[in-house]
Scaffold this active site. Structure first.
Site: not given
Length: 306
Positions: A145, A176, A251, A254, A277, A286
């Site tokens: 990120r 995160k 992004h 990414r 994730h 994806y």
């Protein structure tokens, strides 16, 4: 505003959210409070109908359904907190329908476009060019990120084998929710970072000791390059590489990293881990992207031609 401060403190202490997530919650709550003030409403005495009026107000200002849903989620969590603290007994958001939206497939760059971008950046031997080349190589090699990329510390990516250290091919990053994950980078990224490290001192402001610890130091308040500054530099490089800067962002790089891995046969669970994730469903977007590409490829099948 006192209750909002208490709520944000709770999020910081109990949910281990990132600073950016906390700021997002804060903005949503302040926007909601401003709306209530204009309507002369009190947060402790509003009805579900008041919330529906607020949602209509957001939609009338051309806010996307996804953004509205995020705001609703924030306000719902806020009222759950108020109930838990006995400030109110009613959650006016509980029976509100969420606006529907279509999952937009992520935009990606082709491998040729990535090569064009990297080729342009590798030709710029100014300190700024060498730094940008290292950052783009690292981002595309790792799928970080942008907030993780700019805030990397020297200790995150260097070994202690020599006095200056060597660039790690494998290192860990705190993502995160303060979740640590392993990052693997390729040889080209290692070389570009090593080249950058040789001139990194140009960007170090010794009067500000805070920036000494970061891989990409800056005079910015945080001590490292801001996300916004990196995005501007990236778009500028895209322009010089004859690419449309409107279709390039950190992004999107990414997304390109993940999509190209999947194209190359990488397992979806591996990609999930690399991207950080929490839920596999986030990574599955994806696979839909790949299906779209396959459908387009099939248009070139001889039996599809008249």
């Amino acid at each position: 505003m006192e209750f909002i401060s208490q709520f944000l403190e709770m999020l910081l202490a109990e949910r281990a959210l990132s600073k950016n997530s906390i700021l997002s919650y804060k903005r949503d709550l302040f926007d909601f409070q401003n709306y209530l003030a204009k309507q002369r409403l009190s947060e402790l005495n509003i009805t579900t109908e008041n919330v529906r009026d607020w949602i209509e107000y957001l939609a009338s200002n051309d806010l996307q359904a996804r953004s509205i849903n995020r705001k609703i989620s924030t306000i719902k969590s806020y009222y759950e907190f108020l109930i838990s603290e006995n400030h109110t007994a009613f959650n006016p958001v509980l029976n509100v329908d969420l606006p529907k939206y279509q999952n937009k497939l992520p935009e990606i760059l082709s491998i040729d476009q990535i090569k064009s971008l990297l080729e342009y950046c590798s030709q710029d031997n100014s300190p700024e060019g060498i730094r940008l080349n290292a950052m783009i190589h690292l981002l595309y090699a790792s799928g970080l990120r942008v907030s993780e990329l700019v805030s990397l510390k020297l200790t995150d990516i260097l070994t202690n084998k020599t006095s200056k250290g060597e660039v790690r091919k494998i290192f860990s990053v705190l993502g995160k929710g303060n979740k640590e994950r392993v990052i693997v980078i390729n040889e080209q990224a290692v070389i570009s970072i090593a080249k950058y490290l040789a001139i990194r001192d140009v960007f170090v402001n010794k009067a500000k000791p805070k920036n000494l610890i970061y891989l990409f130091p800056s005079s910015a308040l945080a001590g490292y390059m801001t996300r916004q500054n990196f995005a501007i530099l990236l778009k500028s490089a895209a322009l010089y590489a004859n690419l449309n800067p409107e279709h390039i962002s950190p992004h999107i790089l990414r997304h390109s990293f993940a999509s190209h891995l999947l194209e190359g046969g990488a397992d979806l669970r591996v990609i999930q881990g690399l991207l950080g994730h929490a839920d596999i469903s986030t990574t599955q977007i994806y696979t839909h992207l790949q299906t779209n590409h396959l459908k387009k490829a099939l248009l070139h099948h001889p039996l599809n031609k008249n």
